[in-house]
Design a protein around this motif. Sequence first.
Motif, PDB file in Angstrom:
ATOM      1  N   GLU A 148      29.754  52.017  38.689  1.00  0.00           N
ATOM      2  CA  GLU A 148      29.878  51.413  40.019  1.00  0.00           C
ATOM      3  C   GLU A 148      30.236  49.934  39.986  1.00  0.00           C
ATOM      4  OE1 GLU A 148      25.068  50.585  40.591  1.00  0.00           O
ATOM      5  OE2 GLU A 148      26.093  52.052  41.853  1.00  0.00           O
ATOM      6  N   ASP A 149      30.031  49.276  38.841  1.00  0.00           N
ATOM      7  CA  ASP A 149      30.363  47.849  38.744  1.00  0.00           C
ATOM      8  C   ASP A 149      31.748  47.613  38.131  1.00  0.00           C
ATOM      9  OD1 ASP A 149      29.754  48.651  36.179  1.00  0.00           O
ATOM     10  OD2 ASP A 149      28.481  46.927  35.708  1.00  0.00           O
ATOM     11  N   THR A 150      32.549  48.666  38.009  1.00  0.00           N
ATOM     12  CA  THR A 150      33.914  48.518  37.496  1.00  0.00           C
ATOM     13  C   THR A 150      34.733  47.625  38.426  1.00  0.00           C
ATOM     14  OG1 THR A 150      33.832  50.702  36.450  1.00  0.00           O
ATOM     15  CG2 THR A 150      36.022  49.783  36.881  1.00  0.00           C
ATOM     16  N   LEU A 151      35.508  46.729  37.835  1.00  0.00           N
ATOM     17  CA  LEU A 151      36.397  45.867  38.607  1.00  0.00           C
ATOM     18  C   LEU A 151      37.765  46.545  38.684  1.00  0.00           C
ATOM     19  CD1 LEU A 151      37.067  43.249  40.084  1.00  0.00           C
ATOM     20  CD2 LEU A 151      37.412  42.140  37.845  1.00  0.00           C
ATOM     21  N   LYS A 199      38.331  36.067  36.369  1.00  0.00           N
ATOM     22  CA  LYS A 199      37.274  35.127  35.952  1.00  0.00           C
ATOM     23  C   LYS A 199      36.226  34.963  37.045  1.00  0.00           C
ATOM     24  CE  LYS A 199      40.318  31.946  34.618  1.00  0.00           C
ATOM     25  NZ  LYS A 199      40.825  30.676  34.052  1.00  0.00           N
ATOM     26  N   ARG A 200      36.646  35.016  38.305  1.00  0.00           N
ATOM     27  CA  ARG A 200      35.688  34.824  39.400  1.00  0.00           C
ATOM     28  C   ARG A 200      34.769  36.027  39.558  1.00  0.00           C
ATOM     29  NH1 ARG A 200      39.176  34.179  43.726  1.00  0.00           N
ATOM     30  NH2 ARG A 200      39.590  32.107  42.878  1.00  0.00           N
ATOM     31  N   CYS A 201      35.306  37.231  39.349  1.00  0.00           N
ATOM     32  CA  CYS A 201      34.549  38.452  39.624  1.00  0.00           C
ATOM     33  C   CYS A 201      33.829  39.005  38.414  1.00  0.00           C
ATOM     34  CB  CYS A 201      35.490  39.519  40.188  1.00  0.00           C
ATOM     35  SG  CYS A 201      36.185  39.104  41.787  1.00  0.00           S
ATOM     36  N   TRP A 202      34.076  38.451  37.260  1.00  0.00           N
ATOM     37  CA  TRP A 202      33.505  39.035  36.039  1.00  0.00           C
ATOM     38  C   TRP A 202      32.008  38.769  35.965  1.00  0.00           C
ATOM     39  CZ3 TRP A 202      36.087  42.592  33.671  1.00  0.00           C
ATOM     40  CH2 TRP A 202      35.739  43.020  32.390  1.00  0.00           C
TER      41      TRP A 202
END
Length: 202
Positions: A148-151, A199-202
């Motif tokens: 569920e945390d896949t970007l 970089k922002r969402c990692w």
Amino acid sequence: MLKQLQKIDIAGPVGKLETIVIPAAGDATGIAVICHPNPTQGGTNTNKVVQTAAKALSQLGYVCYLPNLRGVGDSEGEHDYGNGEVDDVLAVIAHAKAEQGELPLALAGFSFGGFVAARVRERVEADKLLLMGVAVGKYVVPTPHVPEDTLVIHGEADEVIPLSAVLDWARPQQLPVMVFPAAGHFFHGRLVQLAAMIKRCW
């Protein structure tokens, strides 16, 4: 510790896998294996989206391994439509862990490479998964469900993998999809934004 980009050969299940290794910027805090797009349409580990993701992840502390999967570039074997390529990536992961130690693992892929990375994630534990323009609905084997945390990042105007197909795949999983308005499959003109978003969402 790696100080600069290297090109190495990794022993894969059907022969050598030509691989680019990009060091972490600073201390290594993780390993990332990033998979290239469809080689039948020219996809290799030098693809701009793959390179953009690798540079972003390198800046986040990941040592990045970018293999040419079987039959691509100087890698041995024949293209296997995302089947044998899963075993190739597993071999790259094993090599990376032998070199870097048991650091956290991230998997990433663009287009065909996203399909491969999602299938690899079924076989191994990974802390992170990044799918860009993931090739949903293109292969006999369906793209699997992912954590569920896949970007997931996709272009609104993707001319290769329709956004509607990705949303149909994501919907039963209640999986968020980050959409780049007006962006095509290759994120032309949006690579700086893509790197910043990773970089922002990692």
